[in-house]
Design an enzyme around this catalytic site. Structure first.
Site, PDB file in Angstrom:
ATOM      1  N   SER A   1      41.412  53.762  33.015  1.00 33.28           N
ATOM      2  CA  SER A   1      41.406  52.286  33.264  1.00 33.28           C
ATOM      3  C   SER A   1      40.446  51.441  32.795  1.00 33.28           C
ATOM      4  O   SER A   1      39.236  52.261  32.437  1.00 33.28           O
ATOM      5  CB  SER A   1      41.390  52.096  34.805  1.00 33.28           C
ATOM      6  OG  SER A   1      41.569  50.967  35.345  1.00 33.28           O
ATOM      7  N   PRO A   2      40.398  50.358  32.360  1.00 37.88           N
ATOM      8  CA  PRO A   2      39.206  49.600  32.059  1.00 37.88           C
ATOM      9  C   PRO A   2      38.076  49.579  32.739  1.00 37.88           C
ATOM     10  O   PRO A   2      38.231  49.289  34.051  1.00 37.88           O
ATOM     11  CB  PRO A   2      39.727  48.239  31.548  1.00 37.88           C
ATOM     12  CG  PRO A   2      41.277  48.368  31.385  1.00 37.88           C
ATOM     13  CD  PRO A   2      41.566  49.412  32.431  1.00 37.88           C
TER      14      PRO A   2
ATOM     15  N   CYS B   1      33.940  48.494  32.744  1.00 41.07           N
ATOM     16  CA  CYS B   1      32.675  48.260  32.236  1.00 41.07           C
ATOM     17  C   CYS B   1      31.557  49.147  32.135  1.00 41.07           C
ATOM     18  O   CYS B   1      31.170  50.090  32.899  1.00 41.07           O
ATOM     19  CB  CYS B   1      32.074  46.995  33.220  1.00 41.07           C
ATOM     20  SG  CYS B   1      33.282  45.359  33.129  1.00 41.07           S
TER      21      CYS B   1
ATOM     22  N   ALA C   1      36.625  45.561  29.594  1.00 42.39           N
ATOM     23  CA  ALA C   1      36.953  44.240  29.230  1.00 42.39           C
ATOM     24  C   ALA C   1      36.095  43.742  28.372  1.00 42.39           C
ATOM     25  O   ALA C   1      35.221  43.746  28.263  1.00 42.39           O
ATOM     26  CB  ALA C   1      36.745  43.342  30.679  1.00 42.39           C
TER      27      ALA C   1
ATOM     28  N   TYR D   1      38.632  36.814  37.810  1.00 47.60           N
ATOM     29  CA  TYR D   1      38.223  36.221  36.655  1.00 47.60           C
ATOM     30  C   TYR D   1      39.114  35.149  36.179  1.00 47.60           C
ATOM     31  O   TYR D   1      39.802  34.708  36.815  1.00 47.60           O
ATOM     32  CB  TYR D   1      38.214  37.326  35.538  1.00 47.60           C
ATOM     33  CG  TYR D   1      37.109  38.596  35.965  1.00 47.60           C
ATOM     34  CD1 TYR D   1      36.056  38.151  36.245  1.00 47.60           C
ATOM     35  CD2 TYR D   1      37.666  39.792  35.975  1.00 47.60           C
ATOM     36  CE1 TYR D   1      35.106  39.149  36.746  1.00 47.60           C
ATOM     37  CE2 TYR D   1      36.865  40.873  36.564  1.00 47.60           C
ATOM     38  CZ  TYR D   1      35.357  40.449  36.840  1.00 47.60           C
ATOM     39  OH  TYR D   1      34.442  41.416  37.289  1.00 47.60           O
TER      40      TYR D   1
ATOM     41  N   ARG E   1      47.391  42.748  33.567  1.00 50.38           N
ATOM     42  CA  ARG E   1      46.688  43.270  34.917  1.00 50.38           C
ATOM     43  C   ARG E   1      46.527  42.154  35.801  1.00 50.38           C
ATOM     44  O   ARG E   1      45.816  41.096  35.472  1.00 50.38           O
ATOM     45  CB  ARG E   1      45.376  43.940  34.738  1.00 50.38           C
ATOM     46  CG  ARG E   1      44.531  44.250  36.291  1.00 50.38           C
ATOM     47  CD  ARG E   1      43.291  44.948  35.789  1.00 50.38           C
ATOM     48  NE  ARG E   1      43.654  46.398  35.927  1.00 50.38           N
ATOM     49  CZ  ARG E   1      42.955  47.388  36.083  1.00 50.38           C
ATOM     50  NH1 ARG E   1      41.554  47.147  36.075  1.00 50.38           N
ATOM     51  NH2 ARG E   1      43.074  48.485  35.921  1.00 50.38           N
TER      52      ARG E   1
ATOM     53  N   LEU F   1      41.778  54.470  43.740  1.00 51.77           N
ATOM     54  CA  LEU F   1      41.564  55.594  44.612  1.00 51.77           C
ATOM     55  C   LEU F   1      42.559  56.838  44.534  1.00 51.77           C
ATOM     56  O   LEU F   1      43.017  57.205  45.446  1.00 51.77           O
ATOM     57  CB  LEU F   1      41.322  55.285  46.021  1.00 51.77           C
ATOM     58  CG  LEU F   1      39.859  54.498  46.403  1.00 51.77           C
ATOM     59  CD1 LEU F   1      39.796  54.196  47.759  1.00 51.77           C
ATOM     60  CD2 LEU F   1      38.629  55.358  46.033  1.00 51.77           C
TER      61      LEU F   1
ATOM     62  N   ARG G   1      37.059  55.741  38.512  1.00 46.03           N
ATOM     63  CA  ARG G   1      36.060  56.430  38.560  1.00 46.03           C
ATOM     64  C   ARG G   1      36.025  57.886  38.532  1.00 46.03           C
ATOM     65  O   ARG G   1      35.141  58.630  38.362  1.00 46.03           O
ATOM     66  CB  ARG G   1      35.272  56.240  40.016  1.00 46.03           C
ATOM     67  CG  ARG G   1      34.883  54.786  40.215  1.00 46.03           C
ATOM     68  CD  ARG G   1      34.598  54.450  41.771  1.00 46.03           C
ATOM     69  NE  ARG G   1      33.743  53.116  41.748  1.00 46.03           N
ATOM     70  CZ  ARG G   1      34.683  51.780  42.021  1.00 46.03           C
ATOM     71  NH1 ARG G   1      36.055  52.164  41.892  1.00 46.03           N
ATOM     72  NH2 ARG G   1      34.027  50.834  42.163  1.00 46.03           N
TER      73      ARG G   1
END
Length: 355
Positions: free
Chosen positions: A22-23, A25, A57, A182, A230, A301, A324
């Protein structure tokens, strides 16, 4: 059979399995440039066995960065360093994807390790930040400048130019970021969009910008390459964006050449009570997949191989996106393969003693 390790074909691109980075940062760029950190971070996830590796992103405008340390693709000069990373990802058997984004009113903030608060010009930040309407994200955030019709058209062109640069860098998947509060989400949600023109008010008007971005991007993005979007499937609050609108939006996106909906949630305003638990967003991926009849991704999760495999096996979603968990362990796919009894690995072979 480990369903998680089935190949997935979308347009003319085949992913070796259903695991997606997943993207995320990284807060490691200077002036938007990718560097050795990004190369090691992204290439190691390809070596680790993921099927699709997304960059974080990438801002389509300098003022569209979340933080001053975010990745960018607003300049042709950004292409070279990204192309080196793309080549490595492909050499290690994964597919390289890039997420194109604009933070809107949530731009110009400190990275989390420095508190995440809004930054002004004296702190590496910038003004103005922009949005659908002149409504601040929070009491501590600056009031954004509402985009004019002319400026909205410039935003669309910035997405087009970023798409062209992504193609030149060698990416094979683009994801348009319309989630997490965003800029594009700020147009979708009535909690942030109080415009009185053709970009505000009704569902048709609030979705107009995203649909125009998708149309413009799809015109230049090769027919053989997939286009992802997304979304935040719900704002988790009454009078906000909700799952019913997400299904209707996904149906529209499908007709415009979008191939895949990446289903996240939240982010439009602070302080929302979200019922976070393992797999709490998979319900949205399942409903959009079923009702809009478009492939979806589940994110949030998802930590265990068994959990991820069940999502694919039960057709809740077509891909699982891990964040994560893949930060903690870039080689999670290898360990998942062993745990699920999947013996056939990928072209790059390793000494298996450590798995």
């Amino acid at each position: 059979m480990a369903h998680l390790f089935e190949a997935f074909k979308i347009r003319e691109i085949t992913l070796r399995n259903r695991i997606v980075v997943s993207p995320m940062c990284q807060y490691s760029s200077t002036n938007g440039y990718a560097n050795d950190w990004h190369l090691v971070h992204l290439a190691s996830r390809a070596v680790g066995g993921a099927g699709l590796v997304f960059t974080e992103a990438a801002a389509i405008e300098a003022r569209g960065r979340i933080s001053p340390q975010d990745l960018g693709i607003w300049s042709d000069e950004h292409i070279e360093s990204l192309a080196k990373i793309v080549e490595l990802i492909h050499n290690f058997g994964a597919v390289a994807g890039i997420q194109l984004a604009h933070a809107g009113r949530k731009a110009s903030t400190a990275k989390p390790s420095r508190g995440g608060k809004a930054l002004d010009e004296s702190q590496e930040g910038w003004r103005p930040v922009v949005s659908s309407s002149a409504i601040a994200f929070s009491k501590e955030s600056p009031v954004p400048q509402a985009l004019s019709i002319t400026e909205i058209q410039q935003i669309i062109q910035a997405f087009v130019q970023a798409t062209q640069r992504s193609l030149h860098a060698g990416f094979k998947v683009i994801e348009i970021h319309a989630a997490h509060g965003y800029l594009l989400h700020q147009f979708l949600s009535p909690l942030a969009n109080q415009r009185q023109d053709e970009y505000g008010g009704s569902f048709e008007n609030r979705t107009r910008l995203l649909l125009e971005v998708v149309t413009a991007v799809r015109q230049i993005w090769p027919e053989t390459y997939p286009l992802f979007v997304r979304i935040s499937a719900t704002d988790w609050i009454d009078k906000g964006w909700n799952i019913e609108q997400s299904v209707a939006l996904s149906e529209k996106l499908k007709t415009l050449g979008v191939d895949f909906i990446d289903c996240s949630s939240g982010g439009i305003i602070p302080g929302i009570n979200i019922p976070v638990k393992p797999g709490y967003q998979t319900q949205f991926a399942e409903r959009i997949r079923r009702e809009a009849k478009i492939p979806t991704g589940a994110v949030g999760l998802i930590t265990s191989p068994e959990q991820a495999d069940q999502i694919i096996q039960t057709e809740v979603a077509d891909l699982v996106l891990l964040g994560r968990e893949l930060l903690r362990n870039p080689y999670w796919p290898h360990l998942a393969a062993k745990k699920l009894g999947h013996e056939k690995l990928w072209p790059v072979q390793y000494d298996r003693a450590w798995v």
